[in-house]
Every structure is written in C-alpha cells, then in structure tokens.
Design a protein around this motif. Structure first.
Motif, PDB file in Angstrom:
ATOM      1  N   ALA A  56    -102.549  -4.522  26.431  1.00  0.00           N
ATOM      2  CA  ALA A  56    -102.200  -4.726  27.373  1.00  0.00           C
ATOM      3  C   ALA A  56    -102.055  -2.891  27.604  1.00  0.00           C
ATOM      4  CB  ALA A  56    -100.624  -5.442  27.303  1.00  0.00           C
ATOM      5  N   ASN A  57    -101.654  -1.956  26.012  1.00  0.00           N
ATOM      6  CA  ASN A  57    -101.254  -1.166  26.489  1.00  0.00           C
ATOM      7  C   ASN A  57    -102.758   0.065  25.764  1.00  0.00           C
ATOM      8  OD1 ASN A  57     -98.663  -1.473  26.323  1.00  0.00           O
ATOM      9  ND2 ASN A  57     -98.313  -1.504  24.511  1.00  0.00           N
ATOM     10  N   ASN A  58    -103.938  -0.666  26.233  1.00  0.00           N
ATOM     11  CA  ASN A  58    -105.272   0.266  25.678  1.00  0.00           C
ATOM     12  C   ASN A  58    -104.409   0.382  24.072  1.00  0.00           C
ATOM     13  OD1 ASN A  58    -106.489  -0.781  27.625  1.00  0.00           O
ATOM     14  ND2 ASN A  58    -105.351   0.108  29.374  1.00  0.00           N
ATOM     15  N   ASN A  59    -103.980   0.815  23.425  1.00  0.00           N
ATOM     16  CA  ASN A  59    -103.559   1.690  22.507  1.00  0.00           C
ATOM     17  C   ASN A  59    -105.324   1.657  21.754  1.00  0.00           C
ATOM     18  OD1 ASN A  59    -101.039   0.872  22.817  1.00  0.00           O
ATOM     19  ND2 ASN A  59    -101.503  -0.570  20.940  1.00  0.00           N
ATOM     20  N   PRO A  60    -105.271   3.078  21.119  1.00  0.00           N
ATOM     21  CA  PRO A  60    -106.774   3.302  21.111  1.00  0.00           C
ATOM     22  C   PRO A  60    -105.994   2.774  19.622  1.00  0.00           C
ATOM     23  CG  PRO A  60    -104.841   5.515  21.563  1.00  0.00           C
ATOM     24  CD  PRO A  60    -104.706   4.093  21.848  1.00  0.00           C
ATOM     25  N   VAL A  61    -105.499   2.696  18.328  1.00  0.00           N
ATOM     26  CA  VAL A  61    -105.337   1.876  17.187  1.00  0.00           C
ATOM     27  C   VAL A  61    -104.737   1.019  17.287  1.00  0.00           C
ATOM     28  CG1 VAL A  61    -104.809   2.548  15.034  1.00  0.00           C
ATOM     29  CG2 VAL A  61    -105.311   4.411  16.509  1.00  0.00           C
ATOM     30  N   PRO A  62    -105.556  -0.484  16.716  1.00  0.00           N
ATOM     31  CA  PRO A  62    -105.558  -1.744  16.732  1.00  0.00           C
ATOM     32  C   PRO A  62    -103.631  -1.489  15.902  1.00  0.00           C
ATOM     33  CG  PRO A  62    -107.215  -2.003  16.318  1.00  0.00           C
ATOM     34  CD  PRO A  62    -107.112  -0.262  16.552  1.00  0.00           C
ATOM     35  N   LEU A  63    -102.491  -2.330  16.369  1.00  0.00           N
ATOM     36  CA  LEU A  63    -101.488  -2.124  15.604  1.00  0.00           C
ATOM     37  C   LEU A  63    -101.556  -2.688  14.197  1.00  0.00           C
ATOM     38  CD1 LEU A  63     -98.906  -2.825  18.022  1.00  0.00           C
ATOM     39  CD2 LEU A  63     -99.435  -0.886  16.930  1.00  0.00           C
ATOM     40  N   GLU A  64    -102.701  -4.264  13.997  1.00  0.00           N
ATOM     41  CA  GLU A  64    -102.287  -4.673  12.732  1.00  0.00           C
ATOM     42  C   GLU A  64    -103.284  -3.645  11.909  1.00  0.00           C
ATOM     43  OE1 GLU A  64    -106.056  -6.101  15.508  1.00  0.00           O
ATOM     44  OE2 GLU A  64    -104.089  -5.769  15.756  1.00  0.00           O
ATOM     45  N   GLU A  65    -104.084  -2.382  12.314  1.00  0.00           N
ATOM     46  CA  GLU A  65    -104.425  -1.703  11.229  1.00  0.00           C
ATOM     47  C   GLU A  65    -103.661  -0.126  10.887  1.00  0.00           C
ATOM     48  OE1 GLU A  65    -108.668  -0.585  12.126  1.00  0.00           O
ATOM     49  OE2 GLU A  65    -109.699  -2.398  12.747  1.00  0.00           O
ATOM     50  N   CYS A  66    -102.170   0.062  11.456  1.00  0.00           N
ATOM     51  CA  CYS A  66    -101.607   0.667  11.033  1.00  0.00           C
ATOM     52  C   CYS A  66    -100.350   0.198  10.379  1.00  0.00           C
ATOM     53  CB  CYS A  66    -100.328   1.019  12.598  1.00  0.00           C
ATOM     54  SG  CYS A  66    -101.355   1.742  14.717  1.00  0.00           S
ATOM     55  N   HIS A  67     -99.510   1.519   9.798  1.00  0.00           N
ATOM     56  CA  HIS A  67     -98.796   0.974   8.476  1.00  0.00           C
ATOM     57  C   HIS A  67     -97.874   2.057   8.512  1.00  0.00           C
ATOM     58  CE1 HIS A  67    -102.509  -1.126   6.798  1.00  0.00           C
ATOM     59  NE2 HIS A  67    -103.016   0.082   7.307  1.00  0.00           N
ATOM     60  N   VAL A  68     -96.708   1.636   8.410  1.00  0.00           N
ATOM     61  CA  VAL A  68     -95.842   1.993   8.277  1.00  0.00           C
ATOM     62  C   VAL A  68     -95.203   2.942   7.167  1.00  0.00           C
ATOM     63  CG1 VAL A  68     -93.440   2.303   9.198  1.00  0.00           C
ATOM     64  CG2 VAL A  68     -94.994   0.936  10.186  1.00  0.00           C
ATOM     65  N   VAL A  69     -94.352   4.356   7.056  1.00  0.00           N
ATOM     66  CA  VAL A  69     -94.272   4.891   5.259  1.00  0.00           C
ATOM     67  C   VAL A  69     -92.712   3.453   5.136  1.00  0.00           C
ATOM     68  CG1 VAL A  69     -92.813   6.187   4.354  1.00  0.00           C
ATOM     69  CG2 VAL A  69     -93.790   7.108   6.055  1.00  0.00           C
ATOM     70  N   GLY A  70     -92.854   3.133   3.450  1.00  0.00           N
ATOM     71  CA  GLY A  70     -92.506   2.309   3.206  1.00  0.00           C
ATOM     72  C   GLY A  70     -93.078   0.906   2.634  1.00  0.00           C
ATOM     73  N   THR A  71     -93.854   0.498   3.476  1.00  0.00           N
ATOM     74  CA  THR A  71     -94.618  -0.499   3.476  1.00  0.00           C
ATOM     75  C   THR A  71     -95.947  -0.154   2.408  1.00  0.00           C
ATOM     76  OG1 THR A  71     -96.414  -0.350   4.668  1.00  0.00           O
ATOM     77  CG2 THR A  71     -94.320  -1.199   5.676  1.00  0.00           C
ATOM     78  N   VAL A  72     -95.852  -1.361   1.229  1.00  0.00           N
ATOM     79  CA  VAL A  72     -96.818  -1.878   0.655  1.00  0.00           C
ATOM     80  C   VAL A  72     -98.196  -1.875   0.678  1.00  0.00           C
ATOM     81  CG1 VAL A  72     -97.445  -2.628  -2.251  1.00  0.00           C
ATOM     82  CG2 VAL A  72     -94.789  -2.510  -1.641  1.00  0.00           C
ATOM     83  N   VAL A  73     -99.190  -0.497   0.387  1.00  0.00           N
ATOM     84  CA  VAL A  73    -100.468  -0.390   0.369  1.00  0.00           C
ATOM     85  C   VAL A  73    -101.325  -0.570  -0.567  1.00  0.00           C
ATOM     86  CG1 VAL A  73     -99.514   0.475   2.597  1.00  0.00           C
ATOM     87  CG2 VAL A  73    -100.403   2.129   0.897  1.00  0.00           C
ATOM     88  N   LEU A  96     -96.476   3.428   1.208  1.00  0.00           N
ATOM     89  CA  LEU A  96     -97.296   4.315   1.225  1.00  0.00           C
ATOM     90  C   LEU A  96     -95.466   6.034   1.655  1.00  0.00           C
ATOM     91  CD1 LEU A  96     -99.350   5.270   3.372  1.00  0.00           C
ATOM     92  CD2 LEU A  96     -98.063   4.295   5.377  1.00  0.00           C
ATOM     93  N   ALA A  97     -97.027   6.697   1.160  1.00  0.00           N
ATOM     94  CA  ALA A  97     -95.184   8.158   1.198  1.00  0.00           C
ATOM     95  C   ALA A  97     -95.920   8.573   2.762  1.00  0.00           C
ATOM     96  CB  ALA A  97     -95.843   8.670   0.310  1.00  0.00           C
ATOM     97  N   PRO A  98     -94.067   9.125   3.514  1.00  0.00           N
ATOM     98  CA  PRO A  98     -94.983  10.067   4.818  1.00  0.00           C
ATOM     99  C   PRO A  98     -95.702  11.205   4.188  1.00  0.00           C
ATOM    100  CG  PRO A  98     -92.498  10.207   3.883  1.00  0.00           C
ATOM    101  CD  PRO A  98     -92.914   9.642   2.768  1.00  0.00           C
ATOM    102  N   CYS A  99     -96.178  11.289   6.126  1.00  0.00           N
ATOM    103  CA  CYS A  99     -97.818  12.257   6.285  1.00  0.00           C
ATOM    104  C   CYS A  99     -97.447  13.501   5.000  1.00  0.00           C
ATOM    105  CB  CYS A  99     -97.572  13.188   7.380  1.00  0.00           C
ATOM    106  SG  CYS A  99     -99.403  14.207   7.296  1.00  0.00           S
ATOM    107  N   GLU A 100     -98.538  13.828   4.079  1.00  0.00           N
ATOM    108  CA  GLU A 100     -97.247  15.558   3.692  1.00  0.00           C
ATOM    109  C   GLU A 100     -98.004  16.484   3.858  1.00  0.00           C
ATOM    110  OE1 GLU A 100    -101.430  14.971   0.790  1.00  0.00           O
ATOM    111  OE2 GLU A 100    -100.822  13.593  -0.451  1.00  0.00           O
ATOM    112  N   VAL A 101     -98.297  16.371   5.714  1.00  0.00           N
ATOM    113  CA  VAL A 101     -98.346  18.186   6.022  1.00  0.00           C
ATOM    114  C   VAL A 101     -97.147  17.932   7.116  1.00  0.00           C
ATOM    115  CG1 VAL A 101     -99.646  19.227   7.836  1.00  0.00           C
ATOM    116  CG2 VAL A 101    -101.022  18.220   5.800  1.00  0.00           C
ATOM    117  N   CYS A 102     -96.837  16.887   8.024  1.00  0.00           N
ATOM    118  CA  CYS A 102     -96.062  17.067   8.885  1.00  0.00           C
ATOM    119  C   CYS A 102     -94.447  16.177   8.591  1.00  0.00           C
ATOM    120  CB  CYS A 102     -96.745  16.946  10.166  1.00  0.00           C
ATOM    121  SG  CYS A 102     -97.381  14.702  10.449  1.00  0.00           S
TER     122      CYS A 102
END
Length: 148
Positions: free
Chosen positions: A87-104, A126-132
C-alpha cells in the motif's frame, strides 16, 4: 328504496372484506408463530448439540485454541506486512528492516538514513549506525531497487 338496497349491499361487501382480512391476519399470525416455534426448536437442538460437543471435548478445544490463536497471529502479521509493503510502495520490504537493539546475524546492514553499510561480524544486538547513529538498518539489496 334503491338507495337502501345499495347501502345494504355495500355494507355486506365491506363486512365480507373485513372478515376476509381478519381470516388472513389470523392465518398469517398462526403461520408466523409456527415458524418461530420451529426456529426456536432448531436453535435449541443445534446449540444443545454444540454445547454437548464442547463439554465432551473441552480439553481438545483448549489445546487446539492456543495453537490456532498463534497461527492466526502469525497470519495477521504476514498480512499486515504485505499490506504495508504494497500500500505504501515501500522501497525496502519491512521484513528486511532491522531496528537497533534486536539480535541479528552476521552480515552487512545498510543504514536507512545515510546509506552507510554497517558490518556485523558476529551474532549480536544491532548497534546504531557508525556514521549517523540512526537506528534503522536494512539487509535489502540496493541493486534490486535500482534495477526496478
């Protein structure tokens, strides 16, 4: 005298109509009450059978309901992901997204803010982005997006 004759025939016709209407209404009422009695009996029989089955098999119902609830939750989650992705035409499927703090798992995690590839070498949170220091990463292949 003619007028008297007309009046008496009119009143006779009217009384016949009233009598016919009364008979029709009585018949309709009886028919309706019979139908209600049949529906009530059917409902009680059906519900009685269902209640007896549940009483006899309550342990089965309880065992299966937990698995069924989990299965339905999983299907709802999948359906919600599909809906959001399409519905949102997401460029990245949500199932391939990872939030900081989840075990990856080990691999490369693309920052969704600055685009930097954060490399994880061992299974860990998962740690926050090293750059931003953004907190949302993706394992989605950027080449697949550009090809589309």
């Amino acid at each position: 005298m003619k007028s008297m004759k007309k009046d008496s025939s009119n009143s006779e016709i009217e009384s016949n109509l009233v009598e016919e209407a009364r008979k029709t209404l009585t018949g309709a009422k009886d028919w309706f009450l019979e139908d209600v009695a049949l529906m009530t009996a059917y409902w009680h029989d059906k519900m009685g059978y269902t209640e007896a089955w549940v009483d006899a098999n309550w342990h089965y119902v309880l065992d299966e309901s937990h698995e069924l609830a989990e299965e339905l939750d999983e299907k709802e989650d999948i359906a919600l992901l599909w809906l959001i992705n399409h519905a949102n035409n997401n460029p990245v499927p949500l199932e391939e997204c990872h939030v900081v703090g989840t075990v990856v798992e080990p691999g490369s995690y693309h920052c969704m803010s600055c685009g930097y590839d954060n490399v994880v070498e061992a299974k860990q949170a998962l740690a926050p982005c090293e750059v931003c220091h953004y907190g949302l990463m993706s394992t989605h292949d950027d080449q697949a997006i550009k090809a589309e």
